[in-house]
Design a protein around this motif. Structure first.
Motif, PDB file in Angstrom:
ATOM      1  N   TRP A  93       0.830  -1.199   0.000  1.00  0.00           N
ATOM      2  CA  TRP A  93       0.000   0.000   0.000  1.00  0.00           C
ATOM      3  C   TRP A  93       0.870   1.257   0.000  1.00  0.00           C
ATOM      4  CZ3 TRP A  93      -0.972   4.263   3.138  1.00  0.00           C
ATOM      5  CH2 TRP A  93      -2.124   5.002   2.824  1.00  0.00           C
ATOM      6  N   LEU A  94       1.926   1.245   0.795  1.00  0.00           N
ATOM      7  CA  LEU A  94       2.839   2.388   0.815  1.00  0.00           C
ATOM      8  C   LEU A  94       3.502   2.579  -0.550  1.00  0.00           C
ATOM      9  CD1 LEU A  94       4.495   1.915   4.320  1.00  0.00           C
ATOM     10  CD2 LEU A  94       2.969   3.760   3.635  1.00  0.00           C
ATOM     11  N   ALA A  95       3.824   1.476  -1.218  1.00  0.00           N
ATOM     12  CA  ALA A  95       4.433   1.564  -2.550  1.00  0.00           C
ATOM     13  C   ALA A  95       3.445   2.140  -3.559  1.00  0.00           C
ATOM     14  CB  ALA A  95       4.916   0.185  -3.003  1.00  0.00           C
ATOM     15  N   LEU A  96       2.164   1.780  -3.431  1.00  0.00           N
ATOM     16  CA  LEU A  96       1.130   2.348  -4.300  1.00  0.00           C
ATOM     17  C   LEU A  96       1.057   3.860  -4.117  1.00  0.00           C
ATOM     18  CD1 LEU A  96      -1.424   2.092  -6.159  1.00  0.00           C
ATOM     19  CD2 LEU A  96      -2.749   1.776  -4.051  1.00  0.00           C
ATOM     20  N   CYS A  97       1.050   4.305  -2.873  1.00  0.00           N
ATOM     21  CA  CYS A  97       1.004   5.749  -2.594  1.00  0.00           C
ATOM     22  C   CYS A  97       2.264   6.437  -3.104  1.00  0.00           C
ATOM     23  CB  CYS A  97       0.827   5.987  -1.098  1.00  0.00           C
ATOM     24  SG  CYS A  97      -0.781   5.468  -0.462  1.00  0.00           S
ATOM     25  N   GLN A  98       3.409   5.778  -2.961  1.00  0.00           N
ATOM     26  CA  GLN A  98       4.663   6.371  -3.424  1.00  0.00           C
ATOM     27  C   GLN A  98       4.655   6.522  -4.942  1.00  0.00           C
ATOM     28  OE1 GLN A  98       7.418   7.359  -1.354  1.00  0.00           O
ATOM     29  NE2 GLN A  98       7.910   8.384  -3.279  1.00  0.00           N
ATOM     30  N   PHE A  99       4.151   5.502  -5.639  1.00  0.00           N
ATOM     31  CA  PHE A  99       4.061   5.603  -7.097  1.00  0.00           C
ATOM     32  C   PHE A  99       3.132   6.739  -7.504  1.00  0.00           C
ATOM     33  CE2 PHE A  99       1.509   4.712 -10.875  1.00  0.00           C
ATOM     34  CZ  PHE A  99       2.502   4.724 -11.847  1.00  0.00           C
ATOM     35  N   ALA A 100       1.943   6.808  -6.864  1.00  0.00           N
ATOM     36  CA  ALA A 100       0.991   7.866  -7.199  1.00  0.00           C
ATOM     37  C   ALA A 100       1.591   9.240  -6.938  1.00  0.00           C
ATOM     38  CB  ALA A 100      -0.302   7.683  -6.405  1.00  0.00           C
ATOM     39  N   ALA A 101       2.340   9.361  -5.834  1.00  0.00           N
ATOM     40  CA  ALA A 101       2.969  10.638  -5.500  1.00  0.00           C
ATOM     41  C   ALA A 101       4.002  11.033  -6.555  1.00  0.00           C
ATOM     42  CB  ALA A 101       3.614  10.555  -4.120  1.00  0.00           C
ATOM     43  N   GLU A 110       0.490  14.020   0.926  1.00  0.00           N
ATOM     44  CA  GLU A 110      -0.760  14.479   0.319  1.00  0.00           C
ATOM     45  C   GLU A 110      -1.479  13.363  -0.437  1.00  0.00           C
ATOM     46  OE1 GLU A 110      -0.833  19.205  -0.439  1.00  0.00           O
ATOM     47  OE2 GLU A 110      -0.094  17.984  -2.087  1.00  0.00           O
ATOM     48  N   VAL A 111      -0.825  12.234  -0.598  1.00  0.00           N
ATOM     49  CA  VAL A 111      -1.455  11.074  -1.219  1.00  0.00           C
ATOM     50  C   VAL A 111      -1.939  10.100  -0.152  1.00  0.00           C
ATOM     51  CG1 VAL A 111      -1.120   9.099  -2.758  1.00  0.00           C
ATOM     52  CG2 VAL A 111      -0.026  11.285  -3.277  1.00  0.00           C
ATOM     53  N   ALA A 112      -1.041   9.733   0.767  1.00  0.00           N
ATOM     54  CA  ALA A 112      -1.334   8.673   1.738  1.00  0.00           C
ATOM     55  C   ALA A 112      -2.372   9.086   2.770  1.00  0.00           C
ATOM     56  CB  ALA A 112      -0.042   8.240   2.426  1.00  0.00           C
ATOM     57  N   LEU A 113      -2.222  10.262   3.371  1.00  0.00           N
ATOM     58  CA  LEU A 113      -3.115  10.654   4.464  1.00  0.00           C
ATOM     59  C   LEU A 113      -4.540  10.946   3.998  1.00  0.00           C
ATOM     60  CD1 LEU A 113      -2.114  10.633   7.397  1.00  0.00           C
ATOM     61  CD2 LEU A 113      -0.218  10.968   5.816  1.00  0.00           C
ATOM     62  N   PRO A 114      -4.757  11.693   2.901  1.00  0.00           N
ATOM     63  CA  PRO A 114      -6.137  11.905   2.454  1.00  0.00           C
ATOM     64  C   PRO A 114      -6.842  10.629   2.011  1.00  0.00           C
ATOM     65  CG  PRO A 114      -4.701  13.592   1.535  1.00  0.00           C
ATOM     66  CD  PRO A 114      -3.812  12.551   2.151  1.00  0.00           C
ATOM     67  N   ALA A 115      -6.085   9.575   1.706  1.00  0.00           N
ATOM     68  CA  ALA A 115      -6.706   8.313   1.293  1.00  0.00           C
ATOM     69  C   ALA A 115      -7.355   7.582   2.464  1.00  0.00           C
ATOM     70  CB  ALA A 115      -5.660   7.406   0.640  1.00  0.00           C
ATOM     71  N   LEU A 116      -7.071   8.015   3.689  1.00  0.00           N
ATOM     72  CA  LEU A 116      -7.600   7.358   4.883  1.00  0.00           C
ATOM     73  C   LEU A 116      -8.902   8.018   5.324  1.00  0.00           C
ATOM     74  CD1 LEU A 116      -4.268   7.068   6.921  1.00  0.00           C
ATOM     75  CD2 LEU A 116      -5.281   5.389   5.355  1.00  0.00           C
TER      76      LEU A 116
END
Length: 686
Positions: A93-101, A110-116
């Motif tokens: 999941w962290l890798a998904l957020c890192q890729f999106a970022a 700004e990707v990981a925290l708003p997704a929660l």
């Protein structure tokens, strides 16, 4: 005793992470040493932590656990608390957020925290603890092989087998005519994937909230022993947290949601399904401007699992992927229900058949035939309100919004003029504000005016309207569609809300009113979207087996341009040829999917200020192999008293564009300007 430091992501626009000190009395010992310390109290990557940040207390996410830091001790602050009761978010999941970022050029926080869920980021953990207790009390789920699955036709069975038997990452494009049973392919594919593993999870995405109730009912009926989580922005925060936790802990085996569900934590994900993959709603239009469809494909590659994209009118990007064998094309050419045939599409030439109140005599006669047989009709008009504008014939005054380059739309029932862009509302004037003329006239037609006209023409018919105005309250959309399904409506009027995904059994007539405007739009995607919209709404007709003595299902399109190639392709239900022609045009014009784009938007109180900023931005970074177009005002230049302009950047190389934009953003941040700006990768609205 070794001091421990936590590197944390926070929801801020700063493109950096932050180091905090883990208090020594909780550290126990060096995390790498065998000291007998309880590992449960040690912080872990992916856990949430409460932190002081400035004068506030906020929640962040642990990215790394360190034994040393470059930050001076005097500037370090202590962690307040770690959420040990919440299982950490995993590496995938962290890798998904890192890729999106990285891809969408945004800070990781700004990707990981708003997704929660919002309640998960509260300093107090009352909501989290309450939700965890509710989750623990839920009964254990058991998978039972569905016993009432419909028998698939040969094409449907081949599609299911292709997805289930694929090895590793396997993107599939399910191209099926409307009513061909794509939903049944989704459900039976999911059933076989779930049966392969006791903890497998399946994610099903739909483009709009109002499509979830119908599909949710199908899923619950088919899999009564499994927990289903739904995730969309219309849920109450407490409900959303419970469903998110069910997915995060693996309790939910099936997750159904809109685009925000793509960033949910799914530790055992084995299948990704994106229904109506062409829909523009999958692209977020504020904040992190991500494409849920594109992230689904990347997530499938990341996890080495199959991805199934379904549509009757695929996006040109996906169709090109299938034509170049990047995606495997699966086709459903016939409707799934026996004796259900595709409707006949006919054009009504408005130059020859003059409409009255927006309706031609041929259309009125066709509606009357349906009423006599007890069948339903759908009139599609993608313009809500009573009329797009109120005008004075005497002096030419029109109801313009004072804050936007848009008209105030007449909402007759509310006695209001309303801007659909900034929300400005005014009472309907008794006379012209300019010349005093009391004979003000509505120009054009919206769904409310059409509803009024039909009620006058067919006083005995049950006329019903579904649009954003009539479904404002929670649950009202689901209740409205239930009335249609139950046969309590004779004539349905609707916007794009009714155009896709709904299976109206008694509907045999669809009419599209005023679709021509999109033929001349400045947006190069307008024809692609219009074709998809018309094909989707046409597909609502004739989905059930034709009754003996019933009317043939038909679609009537009122147009002033009956010779346009788009309408001829529509009449033939011929998406492949239409897509081929569009792809040829795009390739010759060097447009996506043959070109990669980024869009810089600028907002300021004065248009000249925004344009000046964009001109400076165009020269602040070297750009070999990058085409930078001239800055121009946006089509809707002013919204809520803010002027807007844009600058389009293009390249034939995606890596080259990404590298340029990364350096460009750093230079833009260094520019001293009060202009508010943002960069969007792969823009869909230009």
């Amino acid at each position: 005793m070794t001091q421990i430091y936590l590197r944390v992501a926070l929801d801020t626009p700063l493109d950096t992470s932050f180091d905090y000190r883990w208090p020594e009395h909780e550290a126990g010992a060096d995390p790498g040493a065998d000291s007998g310390a309880d590992p449960a109290v040690m912080p872990q990557v992916g856990q949430l932590v409460a932190l002081p940040f400035g004068r506030q207390e906020v929640v962040g996410m642990i990215l790394e656990i360190l034994t040393e830091t470059d930050v001076p001790q005097a500037k370090l602050r202590d962690v307040l608390a770690v959420r040990h009761d919440l299982p950490p978010l995993n590496e995938e999941w962290l890798a998904l957020c890192q890729f999106a970022a990285e891809y969408y050029q945004r800070p990781l926080g700004e990707v990981a925290l708003p997704a929660l869920p919002k309640n998960l980021k509260a300093i107090k953990t009352v909501s989290l603890q309450r939700a965890m207790k509710k989750l623990d009390k839920l009964p254990q789920q058991t998978y039972v092989s569905p016993s009432d699955e419909p028998i698939l036709n040969a094409e449907q069975q081949a599609a299911v087998d292709a997805v289930v038997q694929s090895q590793g990452f396997a993107p599939h494009l399910l191209f099926g005519v409307t009513g061909s049973g794509k939903t049944e392919v989704y459900l039976q594919t999911a059933a076989r994937i779930l049966a392969q593993s006791a903890d497998a999870q399946v994610l099903i995405l739909v483009p709009e909230i109002n499509l979830t109730p119908q599909l949710e009912a199908h899923i619950r009926a088919r899999f009564p022993g499994l927990m289903l989580s739904t995730l969309h922005s219309g849920m109450a925060e407490g409900e959303r947290l419970l469903h998110w936790l069910a997915a995060h802990t693996g309790r939910a085996r099936i997750i159904l949601g809109t685009r925000l569900a793509m960033l949910a934590s799914l530790p055992k994900l084995k299948l990704l399904i994106v229904d109506e993959e062409h829909d523009p709603s999958y692209k977020q239009q504020e904040g992190l401007r991500y494409s849920a469809r594109d992230l689904a494909v990347w997530r499938g590659w990341q996890l080495s699992i199959p991805v199934l994209l379904g549509s009757a009118t695929p996006s040109l990007e996906s169709w090109q992927g299938a034509q170049t064998s990047r995606y495997r094309l699966l086709e459903l050419r016939e409707r799934a229900v026996k004796l259900a045939v595709l409707p006949v599409i006919k054009l009504i030439n408005l130059e020859r058949e003059k409409p009255s109140e927006g309706l031609t005599q041929r259309l009125i006669a066709s509606i009357k035939l349906r009423l006599e047989k007890g069948e339903q009709s759908l009139l599609f008009l993608n313009r809500r309100g009573y009329a797009p504008v109120l005008a004075c014939d005497a002096c030419g005054w029109i109801s313009n919004c004072t804050r936007c380059t848009a008209h105030l739309v007449l909402h007759k029932g509310d006695h209001r003029l309303r801007c659909h862009h900034c929300g400005l509302e005014q009472r309907i004037p008794h006379s012209c504000p300019t010349c005093g003329n009391i004979d003000l006239q509505p120009l054009g037609r919206g769904t409310q005016r059409l509803e009024e006209s039909l009620a006058a023409i067919f006083p005995e018919a049950r006329v019903f309207r579904i649009d954003a105005d009539s479904t404002r309250l929670k649950g009202s959309a689901a209740a409205a569609f239930e009335r249609v399904h139950a046969g309590e409506v004779d004539i349905l009027i609707g916007t794009q809300m009714v155009a896709k995904g709904h299976d109206f059994k008694h509907l045999t007539l669809v009419a599209a009113l005023n679709p021509d405007a999109a033929l001349f739009s400045q947006d190069y995607r307008a024809s692609e979207r219009l074709f998809a919209q018309l094909m989707q709404v046409a597909g609502r007709a004739g989905r059930a087996a034709q009754k003996e003595g019933g009317n043939l299902s038909e679609v009537l399109v009122q147009t002033r341009y009956p010779d346009h190639p788009l309408y001829h392709a529509l009449m033939a239900h011929n998406y492949p040829d239409f897509a081929k022609d569009l792809l040829d045009e795009r390739q010759q014009a060097h447009m996506p999917p043959f070109m990669y784009q980024a869009l810089l938007r600028a907002e300021a109180k004065e248009l000249e200020t925004a344009i000046a900023f964009l001109k400076e931005a165009a020269t602040c970074t070297e750009h070999q192999g990058i085409m930078i177009n001239d800055p121009i005002p946006m089509t809707m230049t002013r919204v809520a008293n803010v002027d807007r302009a844009q600058l389009l950047v293009e390249s034939v190389s995606r890596p080259a564009l990404q590298a340029f934009v990364k350096a460009w953003i750093a230079d833009l941040r260094a520019m001293k300007s009060r202009v508010k700006w943002s960069v969007e990768i792969d823009p869909v609205d230009i």
